[in-house]
Design a protein around this motif. Structure first.
Motif, PDB file in Angstrom:
ATOM      1  N   THR A 118      25.286   6.337  74.888  1.00 33.28           N
ATOM      2  CA  THR A 118      24.347   5.996  76.574  1.00 33.28           C
ATOM      3  C   THR A 118      25.743   4.888  77.110  1.00 33.28           C
ATOM      4  OG1 THR A 118      22.925   6.915  76.844  1.00 33.28           O
ATOM      5  CG2 THR A 118      23.087   5.327  78.128  1.00 33.28           C
ATOM      6  N   GLU A 135      23.315  10.731  92.281  1.00 33.70           N
ATOM      7  CA  GLU A 135      23.060  11.794  92.145  1.00 33.70           C
ATOM      8  C   GLU A 135      24.289  13.050  93.247  1.00 33.70           C
ATOM      9  OE1 GLU A 135      19.959  14.081  90.377  1.00 33.70           O
ATOM     10  OE2 GLU A 135      20.829  15.708  89.884  1.00 33.70           O
ATOM     11  N   ASP A 142      26.838  11.307  83.459  1.00 31.60           N
ATOM     12  CA  ASP A 142      25.836  11.412  84.518  1.00 31.60           C
ATOM     13  C   ASP A 142      25.847   9.606  84.635  1.00 31.60           C
ATOM     14  OD1 ASP A 142      24.244  13.498  85.099  1.00 31.60           O
ATOM     15  OD2 ASP A 142      22.445  13.372  82.899  1.00 31.60           O
ATOM     16  N   GLU A 146      30.274  15.221  78.512  1.00 35.55           N
ATOM     17  CA  GLU A 146      29.146  15.997  79.301  1.00 35.55           C
ATOM     18  C   GLU A 146      27.490  15.181  78.163  1.00 35.55           C
ATOM     19  OE1 GLU A 146      32.141  17.659  78.818  1.00 35.55           O
ATOM     20  OE2 GLU A 146      31.873  18.332  80.181  1.00 35.55           O
ATOM     21  N   THR A 189      25.796   9.040  79.380  1.00 36.06           N
ATOM     22  CA  THR A 189      25.327   8.647  80.908  1.00 36.06           C
ATOM     23  C   THR A 189      25.891   7.515  80.757  1.00 36.06           C
ATOM     24  OG1 THR A 189      23.411  10.248  79.588  1.00 36.06           O
ATOM     25  CG2 THR A 189      22.858   8.385  81.261  1.00 36.06           C
ATOM     26  N   LEU A 226      23.506   7.313  86.551  1.00 36.94           N
ATOM     27  CA  LEU A 226      22.015   6.829  86.492  1.00 36.94           C
ATOM     28  C   LEU A 226      21.931   5.559  87.550  1.00 36.94           C
ATOM     29  CD1 LEU A 226      20.086   8.062  83.684  1.00 36.94           C
ATOM     30  CD2 LEU A 226      20.586   8.880  85.881  1.00 36.94           C
ATOM     31  N   SER A 263      18.694   6.938  92.926  1.00 32.20           N
ATOM     32  CA  SER A 263      18.880   7.620  92.055  1.00 32.20           C
ATOM     33  C   SER A 263      19.758   9.294  92.684  1.00 32.20           C
ATOM     34  CB  SER A 263      18.408   7.900  90.929  1.00 32.20           C
ATOM     35  OG  SER A 263      17.116   6.951  90.338  1.00 32.20           O
TER      36      SER A 263
END
Ligand code: FO1
Length: 330
Positions: free
Chosen positions: A3, A146, A157, A25, A28, A159, A142
């Protein structure tokens, strides 16, 4: 799984090379939202947008914000109308009572659109209109992020740090101002007394953020005060970072910040505005990546490389140094 904690420019530059060590993949990215503002009724999330445009391959890489080759017809027209109507052309906060009303997420960061003090491109504006409209339809930040990440084809990903209002406010010798007023309108000129992340103690990390912090965390070379500071001010985040492996990449070449106001802001929070000050800013860090010319001395594993990032190759080199630093901790 890894992350990244990201602000506006430094960490997106590093992420250009992330695939050299981490598969998208399994990556984050948590983005700062303390810089977000509402301008002329549009909710703008600059640090999220830089990551969206970078992931979509359309980022303006001269500025590291906005869309490359964008036009600015609406922004110019707003300036022309304000001048013709003899209206002020600098940032204008909406009145106090309107700061905390209606769109909750905009609290303490709501500006008039007269003369639009940030340069919003026409295609860029379409993103802000879409985001604002989805927020008004009842989606969270959020959920909107997305959706936009899907639209831009992101493989990581992404966030936002929180779905709640947190405003990075700068107390200066010329009064209290939002970070965007301090940085964009005033070009970082006023002298900074303190920085406040208004709303942070009552805010919650966005869904998925605390879970993502259970993975190995990389703090990119972003401004420790106004890019990473708002995340650390969120309940539970500093504790989560203390429990996991954290590698921090220095945003400083010795005593110089690569870009932005990091040096002045570090001084304002009584941290040494240099690589040495990182140990104060990030007490939970388990390892550091610093420049090879830096003589900073840490009591934790430290990997040295050329940390200047101008090309994707540079980014890959720094990412490999991050991988090396993680290996020295685990
Ligand atoms: N930064 C500037 O220095 N000048 C601008 O006019 C400007 C406009 C702008 C518009 C949309 C957007 O998403 C970002 C924009 N930025 C601009 C960047 C931004 O203000 C900050 O650099 C980031 O918040 C730093 O993290």
């Amino acid at each position: 799984m890894v992350t990244f904690l990201s602000g506006g420019t430094g960490t997106p530059k590093l992420l250009d090379g992330a695939a050299a060590a981490f598969s998208p993949e399994e990556t984050t990215v948590v983005a700062n939202t303390g810089d977000d503002i509402e301008l002329g009724g549009l909710f703008i999330s600059p640090d999220i947008d830089t990551l969206l445009f970078q992931g979509g391959g359309i980022l303006d890489r001269e500025t590291w914000w906005g869309i490359k080759s964008d036009t600015h017809r609406t922004n110019s027209a707003l300036m022309d109308i304000a001048e013709a109507a003899d209206l002020p052309t600098g940032p204008q906060y909406l009145p106090e009572e309107d700061q905390t009303g209606s769109r909750e997420l905009a609290n303490w960061r709501r500006f008039s659109g007269v003369a639009e003090f940030m340069t919003i491109g026409d295609r860029d504006r379409a993103v802000h209109i879409t985001r604002t409209s989805l927020l008004d339809e009842g989606y969270t930040l959020s959920e909107v992020t997305e959706r936009l990440a899907g639209a831009f084809g992101l493989t990581i990903d992404l966030l936002p740090m929180s779905d709640d209002p947190i405003a990075s406010l700068v107390h200066t010798d010329e009064g209290l101002m939002h970070f965007q007023e301090y940085w964009v309108a005033r070009e970082g000129e006023p002298s900074v007394d303190t920085v406040e992340f208004r709303g942070s103690s009552k805010a919650e990390p966005a869904p998925g953020v605390l879970e993502a912090l259970e993975d190995t965390v990389v703090i990119g070379p972003s401004n420790p005060v106004t890019s990473i500071g708002p995340m650390l001010a969120l309940p539970g985040v500093a504790d989560a970072l203390a429990q996991t492996t954290v590698v921090a990449v220095s945003p400083f070449l010795g005593d110089d910040a690569f870009s932005g106001p990091a040096g002045d802001l570090m001084k304002a929070v009584n941290a040494d505005p240099s690589t040495d000050g990182l140990a104060t800013a990030y007490p939970f860090a388990d390892a550091f990546v610093i420049d090879e010319s830096d003589d900073a001395d840490f009591d934790r594993p430290t990997v040295e490389t050329d940390i200047r990032i101008d090309t994707r190759g540079d980014a890959a080199r720094v990412v490999r140094a991050v991988e090396d630093a993680i290996g020295r901790v685990i």
